[in-house]
Enzyme design. Structure first.
Site, PDB file in Angstrom:
ATOM      1  N   CYS A   2       0.789  -1.058   0.031  1.00 20.73           N
ATOM      2  CA  CYS A   2      -0.093   0.017   0.009  1.00 20.73           C
ATOM      3  C   CYS A   2       0.811   1.281   0.126  1.00 20.73           C
ATOM      4  O   CYS A   2       1.528   1.428   0.243  1.00 20.73           O
ATOM      5  CB  CYS A   2      -1.160   0.089   1.075  1.00 20.73           C
ATOM      6  SG  CYS A   2      -2.058  -1.520   1.860  1.00 20.73           S
ATOM      7  N   ARG A  27       4.522  -0.527  -5.851  1.00 19.52           N
ATOM      8  CA  ARG A  27       3.945  -0.983  -5.291  1.00 19.52           C
ATOM      9  C   ARG A  27       3.287  -2.768  -5.393  1.00 19.52           C
ATOM     10  O   ARG A  27       2.948  -3.341  -4.656  1.00 19.52           O
ATOM     11  CB  ARG A  27       3.747  -0.068  -3.885  1.00 19.52           C
ATOM     12  CG  ARG A  27       5.017   0.730  -3.419  1.00 19.52           C
ATOM     13  CD  ARG A  27       4.554   1.457  -3.217  1.00 19.52           C
ATOM     14  NE  ARG A  27       4.525   1.510  -1.694  1.00 19.52           N
ATOM     15  CZ  ARG A  27       5.786   1.070  -0.381  1.00 19.52           C
ATOM     16  NH1 ARG A  27       6.599   1.483  -1.168  1.00 19.52           N
ATOM     17  NH2 ARG A  27       5.520   1.332   0.721  1.00 19.52           N
ATOM     18  N   TRP A  75      -3.891  -2.247  -0.908  1.00 20.41           N
ATOM     19  CA  TRP A  75      -3.591  -3.908  -1.444  1.00 20.41           C
ATOM     20  C   TRP A  75      -4.339  -4.654   0.114  1.00 20.41           C
ATOM     21  O   TRP A  75      -3.928  -4.470   0.799  1.00 20.41           O
ATOM     22  CB  TRP A  75      -1.584  -3.928  -1.593  1.00 20.41           C
ATOM     23  CG  TRP A  75      -1.472  -5.151  -1.879  1.00 20.41           C
ATOM     24  CD1 TRP A  75      -1.361  -6.030  -3.044  1.00 20.41           C
ATOM     25  CD2 TRP A  75      -1.038  -5.848  -1.551  1.00 20.41           C
ATOM     26  NE1 TRP A  75      -0.832  -7.033  -3.249  1.00 20.41           N
ATOM     27  CE2 TRP A  75      -0.885  -7.301  -1.996  1.00 20.41           C
ATOM     28  CE3 TRP A  75       0.050  -6.695   0.025  1.00 20.41           C
ATOM     29  CZ2 TRP A  75       0.022  -8.339  -1.874  1.00 20.41           C
ATOM     30  CZ3 TRP A  75       0.243  -8.144   0.221  1.00 20.41           C
ATOM     31  CH2 TRP A  75       0.871  -8.969  -0.136  1.00 20.41           C
ATOM     32  N   ASN A 100      -1.321   1.720   5.833  1.00 25.98           N
ATOM     33  CA  ASN A 100      -0.345   0.575   6.106  1.00 25.98           C
ATOM     34  C   ASN A 100      -0.004  -0.040   6.355  1.00 25.98           C
ATOM     35  O   ASN A 100       0.685   0.289   7.942  1.00 25.98           O
ATOM     36  CB  ASN A 100       0.527   1.190   4.926  1.00 25.98           C
ATOM     37  CG  ASN A 100       0.981   1.930   3.633  1.00 25.98           C
ATOM     38  OD1 ASN A 100      -0.621   2.190   3.198  1.00 25.98           O
ATOM     39  ND2 ASN A 100       2.149   2.607   3.448  1.00 25.98           N
ATOM     40  N   GLY A 101      -0.320  -1.462   6.441  1.00 27.50           N
ATOM     41  CA  GLY A 101       0.261  -2.795   7.914  1.00 27.50           C
ATOM     42  C   GLY A 101      -1.397  -3.860   8.269  1.00 27.50           C
ATOM     43  O   GLY A 101      -2.019  -3.345   7.628  1.00 27.50           O
ATOM     44  N   GLU A 485      15.226 -18.893  -8.650  1.00 25.05           N
ATOM     45  CA  GLU A 485      14.831 -17.592  -9.175  1.00 25.05           C
ATOM     46  C   GLU A 485      14.303 -17.207 -10.410  1.00 25.05           C
ATOM     47  O   GLU A 485      13.953 -16.992 -11.289  1.00 25.05           O
ATOM     48  CB  GLU A 485      15.892 -16.732  -9.112  1.00 25.05           C
ATOM     49  CG  GLU A 485      15.890 -15.301  -9.803  1.00 25.05           C
ATOM     50  CD  GLU A 485      15.194 -14.688  -9.271  1.00 25.05           C
ATOM     51  OE1 GLU A 485      14.848 -13.134  -9.984  1.00 25.05           O
ATOM     52  OE2 GLU A 485      14.827 -14.640  -8.247  1.00 25.05           O
ATOM     53  N   LYS A 489      10.187 -16.257 -11.263  1.00 21.42           N
ATOM     54  CA  LYS A 489       9.979 -14.661 -12.500  1.00 21.42           C
ATOM     55  C   LYS A 489       9.231 -15.269 -13.667  1.00 21.42           C
ATOM     56  O   LYS A 489       8.397 -14.705 -13.792  1.00 21.42           O
ATOM     57  CB  LYS A 489      11.803 -14.390 -12.758  1.00 21.42           C
ATOM     58  CG  LYS A 489      12.981 -13.717 -12.911  1.00 21.42           C
ATOM     59  CD  LYS A 489      12.005 -12.157 -13.061  1.00 21.42           C
ATOM     60  CE  LYS A 489      12.628 -11.697 -10.548  1.00 21.42           C
ATOM     61  NZ  LYS A 489      12.542 -12.151  -9.558  1.00 21.42           N
ATOM     62  N   GLU A 492       5.680 -15.942 -11.387  1.00 16.35           N
ATOM     63  CA  GLU A 492       4.822 -14.087 -10.682  1.00 16.35           C
ATOM     64  C   GLU A 492       4.288 -13.088 -11.649  1.00 16.35           C
ATOM     65  O   GLU A 492       3.851 -12.114 -11.576  1.00 16.35           O
ATOM     66  CB  GLU A 492       5.998 -13.763 -10.031  1.00 16.35           C
ATOM     67  CG  GLU A 492       7.172 -13.207 -10.534  1.00 16.35           C
ATOM     68  CD  GLU A 492       8.181 -12.032  -9.428  1.00 16.35           C
ATOM     69  OE1 GLU A 492       7.970 -11.728  -8.333  1.00 16.35           O
ATOM     70  OE2 GLU A 492       9.686 -12.111  -9.216  1.00 16.35           O
ATOM     71  N   HIS A 508      13.723 -38.477  -7.753  1.00 15.94           N
ATOM     72  CA  HIS A 508      13.106 -37.919  -6.316  1.00 15.94           C
ATOM     73  C   HIS A 508      11.610 -37.584  -5.971  1.00 15.94           C
ATOM     74  O   HIS A 508      11.166 -37.423  -5.335  1.00 15.94           O
ATOM     75  CB  HIS A 508      13.888 -37.532  -4.991  1.00 15.94           C
ATOM     76  CG  HIS A 508      15.224 -38.025  -5.624  1.00 15.94           C
ATOM     77  ND1 HIS A 508      14.986 -39.378  -4.612  1.00 15.94           N
ATOM     78  CD2 HIS A 508      16.239 -37.980  -5.721  1.00 15.94           C
ATOM     79  CE1 HIS A 508      16.826 -40.245  -4.349  1.00 15.94           C
ATOM     80  NE2 HIS A 508      17.055 -39.536  -5.380  1.00 15.94           N
ATOM     81  N   LYS A 608       5.403  -4.471  -4.579  1.00 20.62           N
ATOM     82  CA  LYS A 608       7.086  -4.510  -4.318  1.00 20.62           C
ATOM     83  C   LYS A 608       7.549  -4.296  -3.538  1.00 20.62           C
ATOM     84  O   LYS A 608       8.641  -5.376  -3.110  1.00 20.62           O
ATOM     85  CB  LYS A 608       7.481  -3.322  -5.241  1.00 20.62           C
ATOM     86  CG  LYS A 608       8.416  -3.026  -5.624  1.00 20.62           C
ATOM     87  CD  LYS A 608       9.355  -3.621  -6.381  1.00 20.62           C
ATOM     88  CE  LYS A 608      10.572  -3.675  -7.058  1.00 20.62           C
ATOM     89  NZ  LYS A 608      11.509  -4.556  -6.994  1.00 20.62           N
TER      90      LYS A 608
END
Length: 613
Positions: A2, A27, A75, A100-101, A485, A489, A492, A508, A608
């Site tokens: 947020c 963000r 958000w 925010n929070g 990684e 990418k 997401e 396995h 973000k």
């Protein structure tokens, strides 16, 4: 996540608020809103689901008249994305709050307010704050006292900006566990969750400390700490420019930031190495004394930064023979870890405000106050930097796209510098070895430029992946974290389900997933594990998988039916290989996402800067 913007000025503030929200769009958010105190003394507000542009369309070209105001991009944490859950939240047409929070005791506070007869219109924890503050105003408290009493009742993490109708020329702000910065103008003051939002109006900032509260008016700023004592916080001149967040001709921020990596890597190295050595002061004046005592490394990070830490673990153990461990911040914080003497705690974060990483740092501060903490970060004024003993800034520049790219590369370079510095101070590395590795680091910017020249070939590979539902990434040794990684990418930003695995783990379990519909992306540098990797590739090829191989030119691998080989480079070593081989994986994810038509820079459900647990 947020974003908060607030302003009190001698001019209409709504354009400042809107521009600030636009600059915080990176963000991630699901709705936006703003409130101003209009010249007649009333609260005017607007809220909209979706992008900031939807809010602009709602308020029109004339905007909302008023010289003080607050704004927010939300958000979702409590309540679905909906206009009723968007901020600001208003109580009794007298108090407006953006937040925010997470307020952890919101349910108990809401129950108390409902029993008092108050009616809630949202599902959020934030609305409780507005009603609680209004409760104290109705009881006869002054606005400042009502603000203080409200904060004392809140448990959890918050950054707040509040308007109170009774004091139209003031804004009340506070931070606890979520970042908040004050911008200092001429005859006007601003607040935001990120200084980037305020660069068009000021480059002078005050970074509030944990627990700080402040009252802003045009000609006065009063900051108090958590005990209520008035404190003076330093004004910092920001080196960022207002146009630093532009796309610079690129279609997306992510593509721009991918191509900025050669320069960013050079900036990370600049001033840290000379004549084949890492400069003693690179990590601060106290670093040498700290590094002499180090017996092991504990790296703590989240997401992409966690993968950078995994790569560095190989370097510390393979090159220095120094025990190293890497852990996800949220797990490290809550699993009651053993904090051994002689451990250097290394915290990795692009923003320096990642909630789980900060919580882990503060847990260590309480349980083992003598343990040295090193922050590797890209935000010089962040909480992580301020609360650590040693700091190495990555100098990556603003990273706007939610999917981290240049932060990863520069963190790896910073970790290599750390490995070299400890190796020299502990007399583990010879001068010859240090010079050889430093020479390799100096080549990375040019190697990165070369690796980014494969765009057309990578686009062709992306076209073969765009209709897939799943993908498997394989790597061995130090390339296993790069496989993780690469999978992160792709998932997401393209929303294709992707997983990274050590290639030796195929038998396995993952081998059961392999068929003609499962693309397998493999990272194949020229190293002592290449022959074993080729055997793993044969295993998946025998089961019908289509292979996409990012290879060293000397690997001997050639394109054939259902085997697509992209020669990346032939000049990499142990340190440079994971950095260079990661670059085409970033481009692959980018081009797949573009072909699928997803929101590359702001993928769904993601933010973000993750400033709540």
């Amino acid at each position: 996540m947020c974003g908060i913007v607030a302003a009190v000025a001698q001019r209409p503030v709504w354009p400042i608020l809107i521009e600030g929200l636009r600059r915080l769009e990176y963000r991630g958010y699901d709705s936006a809103g703003l409130a101003v105190l209009d010249p007649a003394g009333g609260l005017s507000s607007a809220r909209a689901v979706g992008k900031v542009q939807a809010l602009c369309d709602q308020i029109g070209e004339e905007g909302l008249a008023g010289f003080s105001g607050i704004a927010h991009t939300r958000w979702a944490t409590h309540g679905v994305p909906a206009e009723r859950n968007a901020h600001p939240h208003i109580a009794s047409k007298r108090v407006a709050v953006v937040h925010n929070g997470i307020i952890e005791n919101h349910a108990a506070l809401r129950e108390q307010m409902v029993a008092e007869g108050r009616i809630f219109s949202s599902d959020t924890d934030t609305e409780v704050i507005a009603h609680l503050l209004d409760h104290y105003l109705v009881a006869g408290q002054t606005p400042q006292k009502a603000f203080e009493l409200t904060l004392d009742r809140l448990h959890g993490a918050f950054a707040l900006a509040i308007l109170i109708k009774d004091v139209p020329n003031q804004i009340f702000v506070a931070r606890q566990g979520s970042p908040l910065v004050i911008g200092v103008g001429i005859g006007e003051l601003f607040a935001a969750s990120d200084a980037l939002a305020l660069l068009p109006v000021t480059q002078r900032f005050i970074y509030l400390c944990e627990g700080d509260r402040a009252i802003l008016s045009c000609d006065h700023l009063e900051v108090t700490d958590r005990t209520g004592q008035i404190v003076a916080r330093a004004i910092v001149e920001s080196a960022q420019r207002a146009d630093s967040a532009g796309r610079g001709g690129y279609k997306h921020f992510m593509l721009k930031e991918i191509h900025e990596q050669p320069r960013a890597i050079a900036d990370t190295l600049e001033g840290r190495i000379s004549e084949g050595r890492v400069l003693p002061a690179a990590f601060g004046v106290n670093a040498e004394a700290v590094f002499k005592t180090i017996k092991r490394i504990q790296i703590v990070a989240c997401g992409t930064s966690y993968h950078a830490g995994m790569v560095a673990r190989y370097w510390f153990e393979d090159i220095l023979r120094l025990p190293a461990a890497v852990e996800v911040s949220s797990e490290f914080h809550y699993r009651n870890p053993v904090l051994e003497e002689g451990t250097l705690l290394v915290m990795l974060s692009q923003s320096g405000e990642t909630a789980d990483t900060l919580a882990a740092l503060r847990m260590v501060r309480v349980r083992s106050p003598q343990m040295p903490i090193l922050a590797i970060c890209n935000a010089p004024e962040s909480s992580l930097v301020r609360e650590s003993d040693l700091v190495l800034m990555t100098h990556a520049g603003p990273e706007i796209s939610v999917a981290s790219t240049k932060a990863f590369s520069t963190q790896l370079v910073a970790l290599a510098l750390l490995m070299l510095s400890i190796g020299r101070i502990r007399a583990i590395l010879s001068e010859q070895d240090e010079r050889r590795i430093v020479a390799g680091l100096e080549k990375i910017p040019n190697l990165a430029r070369d690796a980014l020249q494969h765009d057309e070939a990578i686009m062709a590979l992306a076209e073969r992946l765009v209709d897939k539902q799943h993908a498997l990434f394989l790597g061995r040794g130090v390339m296993f974290p790069i496989a993780l990684e690469g999978a992160l990418k792709l998932k997401e930003i393209s929303y294709i389900h992707a997983e990274g695995y050590p290639a030796g783990e195929l038998k396995h379990g993952p081998l059961a997933l392999i068929d003609e519909n499962m693309p397998v992306i493999t990272i194949a540098p020229q190293n002592d594990l290449l022959d074993k990797l080729k055997s793993n590739m044969s295993e998946v090829a025998a089961r019908g998988a289509e292979l996409f191989v990012f290879a060293d030119e000397r690997s001997g691998l050639r394109t054939e039916a259902r085997l697509h080989v992209l020669p990346v480079t032939s000049h990499v070593g142990r340190i440079s290989a994971p950095i260079i081989f990661n670059l085409p994986l970033q481009l692959l994810a980018y081009h797949v996402a573009v072909l699928k038509g997803t929101d590359v820079d702001q993928p769904r459900n993601l933010a973000k800067s993750v400033t709540v647990e």
